[in-house]
Design a protein around this motif. Structure first.
Motif, PDB file in Angstrom:
ATOM      1  N   GLN A   8      32.477  11.911  30.923  1.00 15.42           N
ATOM      2  CA  GLN A   8      31.849  13.094  30.347  1.00 15.42           C
ATOM      3  C   GLN A   8      30.569  13.452  31.102  1.00 15.42           C
ATOM      4  O   GLN A   8      30.301  14.614  31.377  1.00 15.42           O
ATOM      5  CB  GLN A   8      31.510  12.774  28.876  1.00 15.42           C
ATOM      6  N   PHE A   9      29.824  12.444  31.455  1.00 19.97           N
ATOM      7  CA  PHE A   9      28.532  12.617  32.122  1.00 19.97           C
ATOM      8  C   PHE A   9      28.701  13.063  33.582  1.00 19.97           C
ATOM      9  O   PHE A   9      27.974  13.919  34.080  1.00 19.97           O
ATOM     10  CB  PHE A   9      27.782  11.285  32.042  1.00 19.97           C
ATOM     11  N   ALA A  10      29.705  12.495  34.253  1.00 19.16           N
ATOM     12  CA  ALA A  10      29.756  12.657  35.716  1.00 19.16           C
ATOM     13  C   ALA A  10      30.724  13.735  36.193  1.00 19.16           C
ATOM     14  O   ALA A  10      30.471  14.391  37.205  1.00 19.16           O
ATOM     15  CB  ALA A  10      30.140  11.318  36.359  1.00 19.16           C
ATOM     16  N   VAL A  11      31.848  13.891  35.498  1.00 23.50           N
ATOM     17  CA  VAL A  11      32.899  14.739  36.044  1.00 23.50           C
ATOM     18  C   VAL A  11      32.816  16.139  35.452  1.00 23.50           C
ATOM     19  O   VAL A  11      33.330  16.411  34.362  1.00 23.50           O
ATOM     20  CB  VAL A  11      34.296  14.101  35.800  1.00 23.50           C
ATOM     21  N   HIS A  12      32.112  17.012  36.150  1.00 20.68           N
ATOM     22  CA  HIS A  12      31.997  18.415  35.724  1.00 20.68           C
ATOM     23  C   HIS A  12      31.701  19.268  36.954  1.00 20.68           C
ATOM     24  O   HIS A  12      31.227  18.747  37.975  1.00 20.68           O
ATOM     25  CB  HIS A  12      30.937  18.564  34.634  1.00 20.68           C
ATOM     26  N   PRO A  13      31.966  20.576  36.858  1.00 21.32           N
ATOM     27  CA  PRO A  13      31.915  21.446  38.045  1.00 21.32           C
ATOM     28  C   PRO A  13      30.597  21.396  38.815  1.00 21.32           C
ATOM     29  O   PRO A  13      30.592  21.570  40.035  1.00 21.32           O
ATOM     30  CB  PRO A  13      32.147  22.843  37.479  1.00 21.32           C
ATOM     31  N   GLY A  14      29.493  21.159  38.109  1.00 21.95           N
ATOM     32  CA  GLY A  14      28.206  21.138  38.796  1.00 21.95           C
ATOM     33  C   GLY A  14      28.137  20.048  39.853  1.00 21.95           C
ATOM     34  O   GLY A  14      27.339  20.118  40.794  1.00 21.95           O
ATOM     35  N   ASN A  15      29.000  19.040  39.747  1.00 16.01           N
ATOM     36  CA  ASN A  15      29.002  17.925  40.705  1.00 16.01           C
ATOM     37  C   ASN A  15      30.135  18.021  41.718  1.00 16.01           C
ATOM     38  O   ASN A  15      30.357  17.080  42.476  1.00 16.01           O
ATOM     39  CB  ASN A  15      29.142  16.594  39.942  1.00 16.01           C
ATOM     40  N   SER A  31      36.088  27.714  35.234  1.00 13.38           N
ATOM     41  CA  SER A  31      35.263  28.679  34.508  1.00 13.38           C
ATOM     42  C   SER A  31      35.034  28.272  33.048  1.00 13.38           C
ATOM     43  O   SER A  31      33.979  28.521  32.500  1.00 13.38           O
ATOM     44  CB  SER A  31      35.897  30.065  34.588  1.00 13.38           C
ATOM     45  N   GLU A  32      36.031  27.631  32.440  1.00 10.11           N
ATOM     46  CA  GLU A  32      35.887  27.261  31.023  1.00 10.11           C
ATOM     47  C   GLU A  32      35.250  25.882  30.848  1.00 10.11           C
ATOM     48  O   GLU A  32      35.236  25.328  29.760  1.00 10.11           O
ATOM     49  CB  GLU A  32      37.270  27.238  30.357  1.00 10.11           C
ATOM     50  N   TRP A  33      34.815  25.321  31.936  1.00 12.63           N
ATOM     51  CA  TRP A  33      34.373  23.927  31.916  1.00 12.63           C
ATOM     52  C   TRP A  33      32.849  23.903  31.955  1.00 12.63           C
ATOM     53  O   TRP A  33      32.259  24.260  32.970  1.00 12.63           O
ATOM     54  CB  TRP A  33      34.952  23.233  33.141  1.00 12.63           C
ATOM     55  N   PRO A  34      32.200  23.527  30.887  1.00 10.57           N
ATOM     56  CA  PRO A  34      30.734  23.599  30.904  1.00 10.57           C
ATOM     57  C   PRO A  34      30.117  22.657  31.938  1.00 10.57           C
ATOM     58  O   PRO A  34      30.626  21.554  32.159  1.00 10.57           O
ATOM     59  CB  PRO A  34      30.342  23.195  29.489  1.00 10.57           C
ATOM     60  N   VAL A  35      29.028  23.122  32.531  1.00 10.99           N
ATOM     61  CA  VAL A  35      28.306  22.289  33.486  1.00 10.99           C
ATOM     62  C   VAL A  35      27.555  21.216  32.717  1.00 10.99           C
ATOM     63  O   VAL A  35      26.944  21.494  31.689  1.00 10.99           O
ATOM     64  CB  VAL A  35      27.306  23.138  34.283  1.00 10.99           C
TER      65      VAL A  35
END
Lengths: 581, 500
Positions: B225-232, B255-259
């Motif tokens: 949850q902490f590491a795997v998101h579009p901002g990274n 697009s639907e994936w919060p940073v």
């Protein structure tokens, strides 16, 4: 010379043995001396993957000279009349002197071997048994070697290529063929023609006797001192009764001690003659220019004294089951091997697909024996069609205290199931999908394509690269049932069972599913990776990208090793990035 | 040069010519390859900016097309790793999360079903998290791209972290842990890091058995949850794709994936290595492994070209390098030997020369390496060495772009490291401009014999005793600043080092 990832290149070979149907349409040119050039210009990437194959392997050897085909893989890097020496004339004189001394030494050795045979001495290699004359000859030999050392330019062949930006130079020997390959920058193709034609035209097997010892050392490391090396060698020799496939590619130790330079030269004259060779180039070059260079450089090499003959001795039909048991510092395991068919036989496609049905993370053996019954840590099966004969092998590593015999029975149950009922439609389609994708994946790298063209050419001609894929797609469930019934009979098999030696330590669990050869490969890769420096980050990343793209086409039996290799490379890249590039 | 290729394979004709020497190139064959004359290589590296796309929520993609074969490859690098964690996370969580991302199934598919789906599509998918970056990759046929992207993103966004698969991985990891002190390679690697970066830095933190035992699927989910998101996210996409189409497809998933939370900076070690000779004793081995060096510099250093050539001549260039040829040619002194001058991405890298040799030869081989370090500082390298080294760098430069996948991957790693892409355009001229004087200057400026750390792992008694035929060369006599220390082996499960 950055000869970094030898083991990886070897794996690439292993990984490209299955068949595919994507059409490959090279320009093919044959010289008057019989040498064939297979050319695929592929503009874009300004590099050329270049290699050649000679249709000779350990199967073409005979008693007394086993291992000679592989020895060439070493000798061919020792230079020529121009490369590797400061004074070709003086060098030739020393070589002749060394040959003559070695011949005399050999007579003393033969006498000692005779005495050992009669039980008069314990070990003919024991220095105490040598006569004064024998010792003097050995001293003279050392003196001559020291003289030669002053005339040799070490690793000259490597150095010239490296200085021109070439990379990945290597070679490999199999039962049926020997390949030599390299990558050169697009503007250096003429250098490849110069260097390769020179080493075929005027090779000088300098350092012959010391290189023979190096091979002997290689044998000691890879066979004699590995837990199952000698047992596997024995199993192979037991499986093949009359076929020359029964002796190891690296050769029997006594032959490695005795091989002479004259025997090597005779072998070279017949099997390294242009009429027995084919070359392949894939990359950014002009085909007309390449053909002109082929004529100019390789056209000067004369045809051999005679055409090499096909191997005469055929394998005897097996009459009854053969079994052996051994004890080694290894995971308890069972190997079952059936005589099947040679490369290209009409039954081969069905046997290859059958192997895929059994193997891999979602294959029958893994699901049944590893996951459901929890008898083994790893199990796979595969068809291996050599030029003159073939076999189907199933290997499994027993889990914990499970007796290997229990695993053996579970394997037979799976083989009986294949005889009793057709494989499922989706199961068969999965394998066909993987083969279809594999046809494209294997074309991705120019280097991989070049090596495959050479291997297909050495087998049944390069054209078969275009037909074997369709044959796999045509396999039906009935075909698989039929070949299972035909070949998986008790009197047609050999079985080896290895128990764990008492002293064996628990091993790295990541190695648990691997066979001995794979472990060695992993160990070699591990050592090479440990020695890799940040300068090699780029080639390492290339290798990784290439391997990741290929992972779905790796034969199922190598899948575990392949994944572990990828893991090790990733780890090393991360470490080097940490250390800094 | 464009990397966009037409369907060349289909265009190639099979022509079988039985003979007929072409009229080209009829000059005599030259006596030696040094007399060959080569055309220049007309090659310009592709322009990274033409391939760079900014995606939703700060993700970046490099897309390099190659339509020769119907295959697509996606290599995703994720800005995470063991350097970062949410709150008070257990050490080891990053690594286990990385491997279980692929192995542990997804919200809708049990692990075995996820494997089966991918195998049926003949797709290959993998994942793993290291110290300062994580990766996930996918390779599939163009016709299956939609289905595979669906599975790939389901894995990334909704991994199941199946308990049974995690426990299997933990038991394998535990077995490796028990063998931590078995191999001298592993010991050397571990202790070298500790000598360079100290015991407090994240890069030298070793996982304990208790840490491993305590990890739960909830920990993995939390780290995910902490590491795997579009901002990274940083994508390298290559193969049979149209950039606009793949960018649109990736955006539809992002697009639907919060940073989430930014990964933050990689911590620096803030440690000063202490010169000296450090010995690790392993009773049952007959070979010594030696590392010798000190901290180096960072990636952006303008002396990089001269430093690379200096290192190549000293020990980086394999068989042709000085350390290798001297240590090896001296009959059986070492099986392998070399040197690496590292350029750190996040903090200083290290300069490290290393070799393995039989125990009694360790002192002599060490002395030779020290001599070579002194020699390259005090004498200019020969013109021939310089020319061979420069040529091998310059002439093999194009291998960086040997495939669309490599080109995309190279661009992505430049982006990740915040490097200037112009480096690639000027690389060959910068390399060509290096002189023997430059090499000597950087050797003097960046190699520091007085700061050397020497680490020797093996049978310490045999290594210290040295070679009876060379009683004048002793390892202790070579200790920098006269400082000799022994490092004990830690307990492999607790990683506690015994008091000496």
């Amino acid at each position: 010379m950055r000869r970094t990832l030898l083991a990886l290149s070897v794996l690439m070979l292993a990984g490209t043995s299955s068949a595919f149907a994507q059409q490959v349409t090279p320009i093919v040119h044959q010289l008057e001396n019989g040498m064939t050039f297979i050319l695929i210009p592929r503009p874009g990437d300004p590099n050329i993957s270049a290699g050649w194959v000679t249709k000779v392997g350990s199967v073409d050897e005979s008693a007394g000279i086993t291992g000679v085909a592989h020895l060439f893989e070493h000798m061919m890097f020792k230079g020529t009349e121009t490369i590797g020496t400061t004074d070709a004339e003086a060098d030739r004189r020393v070589i002749e002197h060394l040959d003559s001394l070695k011949g005399q030494i050999r007579r003393h050795e033969q006498e000692l071997i005779r005495q050992q045979r009669l039980g008069l001495i314990d070990d003919w290699k024991n220095v105490e048994h040598r006569t004064a004359e024998h010792r003097d000859l050995l001293d003279d030999f050392e003196t001559a070697l020291a003289e030669q050392k002053g005339l040799i330019i070490k690793d000259d062949f490597d150095r010239i290529y490296t200085g021109q930006g070439a990379s990945g130079m290597n070679a490999g020997t199999s039962n049926d063929f020997t390949v030599y390959f390299i990558n050169v920058p697009a503007n250096k193709l003429e250098l490849w023609f110069w260097m390769e034609s020179d080493r075929l035209n005027t090779p000088v097997f300098r350092e012959f006797y010391s290189e023979r010892d190096v091979v002997h050392e290689e044998r000691r490391l890879r066979v004699d001192s590995t837990p199952t090396g000698l047992l596997n060698e024995q199993f192979n020799a037991m499986f093949w009764e009359s076929s020359p496939y029964g002796w190891p590619v690296i050769g029997w130790p006594s032959d490695l001690y005795g091989l002479t330079r004259e025997e090597a030269l005779d072998f070279f004259d017949v099997y390294y003659a242009p009429n027995n060779l084919a070359a392949a180039l894939v990359g950014d070059f002009d085909a007309d220019e390449a053909i002109a260079w082929a004529e100019k450089y390789f056209g000067r090499i004369p045809r051999g004294p005679r055409e090499p003959e096909p191997v005469r001795t055929e394998e005897m039909v097996q009459q009854s089951e053969k079994r052996m048991t051994g004890t080694a510092e290894t995971t308890p395991q069972v190997q079952i091997r059936y005589h099947t068919v040679a490369d290209g036989h009409v039954d081969e496609p069905a046997l290859l697909v059958l192997g895929q049905i059994l193997s891999g993370r979602t294959g029958r053996l893994f699901k049944s024996i590893v996951e459901d019954q929890e008898l083994a840590t790893q199990a796979f099966g595969s068809q291996s069609g050599l030029k003159y004969a073939g076999s189907f092998q199933v290997v499994a590593q027993a889990k914990g205290d499970t007796p290997p015999e229990t695993v053996e029975k579970a394997i037979y149950a799976e083989l009986e199931r294949l005889k009793g009922e057709p494989v499922g439609e989706r199961e068969l389609q999965k394998v066909k999908n993987q083969n279809a994708a594999g046809e494209y994946r294997r074309l991705q790298s120019s280097f991989g394509l070049m090596v495959q063209l050479l291997i297909f050419e050495a087998g049944r001609g390069w054209e078969t690269i275009n037909t074997s894929g369709a044959a796999l797609q045509a396999v039906t469930a009935e075909d698989i049932q039929r070949v299972a019934s035909t070949y998986f009979e008790p009197e047609n098999r050999s079985v080896a069972i290895y128990y764990r030696a008492e002293s064996a330590e628990p091993e790295d669990p990541r190695l648990a599913g691997l066979d001995e050869q794979e472990r060695q490969t992993i160990t070699m890769v591990g050592q090479q990776l440990a020695g890799a420096t940040a300068e090699q980050l780029t080639p390492l990343r290339q290798q990784l990208a290439q391997m990741e793209g290929q992972s779905a086409q790796v034969p199922p039996e190598n899948q575990d090793m392949f994944e572990l290799m990828i893991e090790l490379i990733r780890e090393r890249i991360a470490e080097l990035e940490e250390e800094g590039e | 040069m464009s990397l966009r290729k037409t369907r060349q394979l289909a265009l190639l004709l099979t022509v079988i010519l039985m003979s007929g020497p072409a009229a080209l190139a009829q000059q005599e064959i030259v006596d030696h390859p040094r007399d060959l004359v080569f055309a220049g290589l007309d090659f310009e590296p592709p322009d990274a900016s033409q391939h760079r796309y900014e995606l939703e929520h700060g993700a970046i993609a490099f897309v390099v097309e190659d339509h020769e074969l119907p295959l697509v490859n996606i290599a995703l690098s994720i800005r995470t790793g063991s350097f970062t964690a949410p709150g008070q996370a257990t050490p080891g969580v990053a690594s286990l999360t990385g491997s279980q991302l692929r192995s542990g199934g997804t919200a809708s598919l049990a692990p075995a079903d996820f494997d089966e789906e991918l195998d049926f599509l003949a797709a290959s998918v993998g994942s793993g998290f290291g110290a300062t970056s994580g990766n996930a990759n996918m390779n599939c046929l163009t016709k299956d791209l939609e289905a595979c992207l669906g599975l790939f993103f389901e894995m990334l966004r909704e991994p199941r972290f199946d308990e049974e698969r995690m426990n299997l991985a933990k038991s394998q990891s535990r077995q490796s842990m028990e063998r931590r002190n078995d191999s001298t390679t592993g010991i050397e690697r571990r202790e070298w890091s500790r000598l360079m970066y100290g015991n407090e830095h994240f890069s030298t933190q070793a996982l304990t058995a208790a840490d491993l035992e305590s990890l739960t699927t909830e920990d993995l989910s939390a780290f995910h949850q902490f590491a795997v998101h579009p901002g990274n996210f940083l994508f390298a996409v290559s193969g049979d794709i149209e950039p606009d189409m793949i960018v649109a497809a990736l955006n539809s998933y992002l697009s639907e994936w919060p940073v989430g939370e930014a990964a933050g900076d990689v911590p620096e070690p803030g440690f000063e290595p202490q010169p000296g000779l450090y010995l690790v004793h392993k009773e049952d081995v007959n070979q010594g492994r030696v590392s010798l060096g000190h901290l180096s510099t960072r990636l952006g250093n303008p002396d990089r070209f001269a430093l690379q050539i200096m290192n190549d001549i000293l020990g980086g260039g394999g068989f042709t390098s000085r350390i290798m040829s001297r240590v090896r040619s001296d009959e059986g002194l070492a099986y392998s030997a070399g040197a690496n001058f590292g350029f750190g991405v996040h903090y200083e890298g290290s300069f490290r020369a290393a070799f393995q040799s039989r125990s009694e030869a360790v002192a002599r081989a060490t002395a030779i390496v020290l001599e070579e370090v002194e020699r390259i500082r005090n004498e200019p390298v020969s013109e021939e060495e310089l020319a061979t080294s420069k040529a091998s760098f310059i002439e093999s430069f194009t291998r960086n772009f040997a495939s669309a996948g490599q080109t995309a991957g190279l661009f992505a790693s430049f982006e990740q490291q915040g490097r200037d892409f112009d480096y690639l355009n000027t690389y060959r001229e910068n390399m060509a401009a290096v002189t023997a004087a430059d090499v000597m200057r950087v050797a003097q400026e960046y190699l520091h014999p007085d700061r050397l750390v020497i680490l020797a792992v093996g049978n310490v008694d045999d290594m210290l005793a040295g070679d009876p035929d060379h009683p004048d060369v002793l390892l202790e006599g070579l200790a920098p600043a006269g400082n000799v220390q022994r490092i004990p082996l830690p307990d492999p499960l607790t990683m506690q080092y015994p008091e000496q």
